[in-house]
Design a protein around this motif. Sequence first.
Motif, short mmCIF file in Angstrom:
data_model
loop_
_atom_site.label_atom_id
_atom_site.label_comp_id
_atom_site.label_asym_id
_atom_site.label_seq_id
_atom_site.Cartn_x
_atom_site.Cartn_y
_atom_site.Cartn_z
N SER A 55 0.84 -1.19 0.00
CA SER A 55 0.00 0.00 0.00
C SER A 55 0.88 1.24 0.00
O SER A 55 2.03 1.22 0.43
CB SER A 55 -0.94 0.01 1.21
OG SER A 55 -0.20 0.16 2.40
N THR A 57 0.33 5.55 0.75
CA THR A 57 -0.55 6.63 1.18
C THR A 57 0.14 7.96 0.90
O THR A 57 1.27 8.18 1.33
CB THR A 57 -0.89 6.51 2.68
OG1 THR A 57 -1.47 5.23 2.91
CG2 THR A 57 -1.84 7.60 3.12
N THR A 63 -5.02 6.51 -0.38
CA THR A 63 -4.29 5.25 -0.32
C THR A 63 -4.57 4.39 -1.54
O THR A 63 -5.71 4.27 -1.98
CB THR A 63 -4.66 4.47 0.96
OG1 THR A 63 -4.32 5.28 2.08
CG2 THR A 63 -3.92 3.16 1.05
#
Length: 102
Positions: A55, A57, A63
């Motif tokens: 992931s 962000t 995100t």
Amino acid sequence: MRKILLVAAMLGSVAGVPAASAWEAQSSLTGPQGQTATRSGSLNCADGSCTRSGSATGPQGQTATRQRNVTRTAPGQWSAQGTATGRRGGTATRSGSVQRGW
């Protein structure tokens, strides 16, 4: 062609990893104005299957994520599935398989 490359990239993980293993990584970057972006990822392998997740962000809190799973289905055969979700919520999925001839 991209499906084959996706599977081929993950095959190195499946073929070269012991019976069970895992790793995690995380990083962050702070810009000149104090805004921070972060990234994280993990890889877990066990019993002929590997799952890779990640992931990112951004500084505004948006995100994006992705996950890939590669499974050995038989000697010389693998299947792969992947899902990615963008920072605006759009989702893409991929799947494929590879059979190595002996």
